[in-house]
Design an enzyme around this catalytic site. Sequence first.
Site, mmCIF file in Angstrom:
data_model
loop_
_atom_site.group_PDB
_atom_site.id
_atom_site.type_symbol
_atom_site.label_atom_id
_atom_site.label_comp_id
_atom_site.label_asym_id
_atom_site.label_seq_id
_atom_site.Cartn_x
_atom_site.Cartn_y
_atom_site.Cartn_z
ATOM 1 N N LYS A 142 0.913 -14.517 -5.348
ATOM 2 C CA LYS A 142 0.169 -13.975 -6.475
ATOM 3 C C LYS A 142 0.927 -12.730 -6.962
ATOM 4 C CE LYS A 142 -2.863 -11.330 -8.739
ATOM 5 N NZ LYS A 142 -2.455 -10.027 -9.282
ATOM 6 N N GLU A 188 1.376 -2.840 2.919
ATOM 7 C CA GLU A 188 2.323 -1.753 2.653
ATOM 8 C C GLU A 188 1.815 -1.063 1.411
ATOM 9 O OE1 GLU A 188 4.695 0.422 0.941
ATOM 10 O OE2 GLU A 188 6.126 -1.201 0.657
ATOM 11 N N CYS A 215 6.984 3.306 -3.802
ATOM 12 C CA CYS A 215 6.043 3.728 -2.760
ATOM 13 C C CYS A 215 6.660 4.773 -1.839
ATOM 14 C CB CYS A 215 5.567 2.516 -1.958
ATOM 15 S SG CYS A 215 6.910 1.524 -1.283
ATOM 16 N N GLU A 256 -0.648 10.462 -4.577
ATOM 17 C CA GLU A 256 0.501 9.672 -5.032
ATOM 18 C C GLU A 256 0.464 9.552 -6.556
ATOM 19 O OE1 GLU A 256 2.841 5.666 -3.710
ATOM 20 O OE2 GLU A 256 0.666 5.489 -3.985
#
Length: 495
Positions: free
Chosen positions: A189, A265, A299, A398
């Site tokens: 996906k 993750e 990330c 973040e």
Amino acid sequence: MQDCKHWQDLAAKVSPETRLFIDGKFVDAVDGQRFTTFNPATGKPIVEMVRGNSKDIDLAVRAARRAYKSGVWSRMAPRARMDVMYRIARLMELHADEFALLDCLDMGKPITELTGGDVPFSILTFQYFAETIDKIEGTVTSTDPSALHMIVREPLGVVACITPWNYPLMMAAWKVAPALAAGNSVILKPAEQSPMSALLLARIFAEAGVPDGVFNVVNGFGEDTGKVLGLHMDVDKIGFTGSTEVGKLMMVYSGQSNMKKVTTECGGKSPQIVLADADLGAAVTYAVNGIYTNQGEVCSAGSRLLVQESLYEEFVERFALEAQRFQPGDPLDPATTMGPLVTPEQQTRVLGYIESGKREGAQLILGGDRPVGMDAGNYVQPTLFGKVNETMTIAREEIFGPVGAVIPFKTPEDAVAIANNSIYGLASSIWTRDLTTAHRMARDIEAGIVWINCYEHGDMTQPWGGYKQSGQGRDKCFDTMLAHMQTKSVWINLG
């Protein structure tokens, strides 16, 4: 190197696949829904994609389960499965420019980063995991002579891979390659912002000889497809890369359904620690690259720049000069070093963080706004804040954009304390010539990856994943292959 006109001509002629790929065929969605993808550099539509939902997920899962049960892939001879994986890698090489173009159009990454990084590393990922297939071994344990005890490894079954938009092809490779190498069937996906390269991958898989049903692609939105996969009773594992918020939901969905395995993750707020004895020139270069590469949509972006007080002024001065290498521009131009952010919403989010930095008293050193004359795309200037403290929003959350925060510290112990004062623990770096200090800090930093005198270095042997709310499990590396398998104990009574 191809010039800008080459890529613009290719873009003008591109005709990407838009359908779902289920049971070896490209198909429309059961309900006939579609959605539009947009070029983040221009704001213009690219193409209408077929939009799947729970009905399409059910079809894909049934096809994957049927293929798995048949043994057409899961029990294929290891060397034969290796041959198919190698063919995938060779075909990807032949279509390298097409892969690069699709990801460039979808998410705005500069074309040179794709041709020099993402695409070749994705190919390497399939090659690496192909090589692991005949390296899987069971064991015979030492038991009483009246018994023979064997421990064997088997595939899990059906694995759902849910990938992000910031590295569309590479994250698909990281998730799909080990799952397939282990003998599982897969549903991929892709992120709705960047689905095109996943469908080219499907075409290549079919050409390479992957049996029908073993690999499936379902485009769609998180609530229609990602959540459905997380809750599906016939999915055995979720491999997820994305936000911490959604990663937590995947773990909840597992508990609410069949207790499927979940690896995640997720986010990061990675520190780059520069001590007074560092090679300052190298440290600055890596620091600039660590936050501005891929527009900061990484990330592991080294967005917290922890600099020892005696170096602070010189570091900031050098950083501002070095950062001029990153100039926003047309991502199809090989000269461009920084593209747009993926969506207008992401641009607004990043600009909001910049405003919070100003409001909370950080010193704006560089950037801080949209680039002049680039209003059509989702661009943000490379931005740097100085005199940041660890309580500020830009030091804690973040941002996922080209925004760095310089935090001064006094001692190495202070730096470790600041580095660890985060809900995240994905990556980190230490810049020092003192071997003892480097070892001690690497031991004490709470992160899955610690680089010393470099940043973002590594190869396929390197486990990729984090501590704390950066997720659980690892990508790349041999252990990832084993994580897509389960052990079975076979006890034979010889008495």
